[in-house]
Design a protein around this motif. Structure first.
Motif, mmCIF file in Angstrom:
data_model
loop_
_atom_site.group_PDB
_atom_site.id
_atom_site.type_symbol
_atom_site.label_atom_id
_atom_site.label_comp_id
_atom_site.label_asym_id
_atom_site.label_seq_id
_atom_site.Cartn_x
_atom_site.Cartn_y
_atom_site.Cartn_z
ATOM 1 N N HIS A 152 3.914 10.721 3.755
ATOM 2 C CA HIS A 152 3.196 9.700 4.510
ATOM 3 C C HIS A 152 3.762 8.291 4.372
ATOM 4 C CE1 HIS A 152 0.236 12.579 5.762
ATOM 5 N NE2 HIS A 152 0.092 12.978 4.513
ATOM 6 N N VAL A 153 4.731 8.083 3.510
ATOM 7 C CA VAL A 153 5.305 6.744 3.376
ATOM 8 C C VAL A 153 6.275 6.522 4.539
ATOM 9 C CG1 VAL A 153 7.294 7.353 1.940
ATOM 10 C CG2 VAL A 153 6.260 5.125 1.685
ATOM 11 N N PRO A 154 6.256 5.338 5.124
ATOM 12 C CA PRO A 154 7.204 5.070 6.212
ATOM 13 C C PRO A 154 8.645 5.193 5.715
ATOM 14 C CG PRO A 154 5.496 3.376 6.118
ATOM 15 C CD PRO A 154 5.337 4.235 4.892
ATOM 16 N N ASP A 190 2.497 4.162 -3.680
ATOM 17 C CA ASP A 190 3.501 4.109 -2.617
ATOM 18 C C ASP A 190 3.175 2.942 -1.696
ATOM 19 O OD1 ASP A 190 1.910 4.965 -0.213
ATOM 20 O OD2 ASP A 190 1.706 6.818 -1.349
ATOM 21 N N GLY A 220 2.686 3.152 1.551
ATOM 22 C CA GLY A 220 1.979 3.590 2.751
ATOM 23 C C GLY A 220 0.562 3.061 2.798
ATOM 24 N N SER A 221 -0.009 3.076 3.977
ATOM 25 C CA SER A 221 -1.382 2.597 4.131
ATOM 26 C C SER A 221 -2.373 3.728 4.408
ATOM 27 C CB SER A 221 -1.452 1.569 5.269
ATOM 28 O OG SER A 221 -1.023 2.159 6.479
ATOM 29 N N GLY A 243 0.777 -1.589 -0.797
ATOM 30 C CA GLY A 243 0.489 -0.190 -0.499
ATOM 31 C C GLY A 243 -0.804 0.283 -1.118
#
Length: 135
Positions: free
Chosen positions: A59-61, A84, A86-87, A123
């Motif tokens: 899920h992290v860009p 991480d 990611g949001s 994050g």
């Protein structure tokens, strides 16, 4: 009355946002838990960490950074944190019987004593706690 072990300082591992990271997290956590004398927790901890690291990597860009794993032993719990950039927040939702994924957070909810998530600089952090075995 036996003396409780002193809390261990957090041990961290920086991981790339790569499919190999879950395996690296499993190895790191098994070695550290053996060092801390917590082999009894290894199977559950390794399974749950693998799920959290895999979720972070998925899920992290892409190209936006890696994943940070932290393990801490307190007097009562093993605390694991995966951070991480990611949001997307984790959700525990039922997976269909024929689904190939979607059971990771359900496993965390079933096995961990506690779990949650919170915002971190840049994050989020997802964490779980497992109770230490009785001495």
């Amino acid at each position: 009355m036996p003396e409780l072990p002193a809390p261990a300082p957090a041990r961290t591992l920086s991981l790339p946002a790569s499919p190999r990271s879950a395996a690296l997290a499993r190895r790191f956590s098994r070695l550290l838990l053996a060092e801390w004398g917590l082999d009894d927790l290894a199977d559950d901890a390794v399974l749950l960490l693998s799920e959290l690291v895999t979720n972070a990597v998925v899920h992290v860009p892409e190209g936006s950074g890696g994943v940070e794993l932290a393990l801490t032993r307190t007097s009562a719990h093993l605390l694991a944190q995966v951070t991480d950039c990611g949001s997307a927040l984790p959700a525990c939702a039922p997976a269909r019987d024929d689904s190939e994924g979607g059971r990771g957070m359900w496993l965390v909810e079933q096995i961990a004593d506690q779990w949650g998530h919170h915002a971190s600089p840049g994050g989020k952090t997802v964490w779980f706690a497992l109770p230490l075995p009785a001495a």
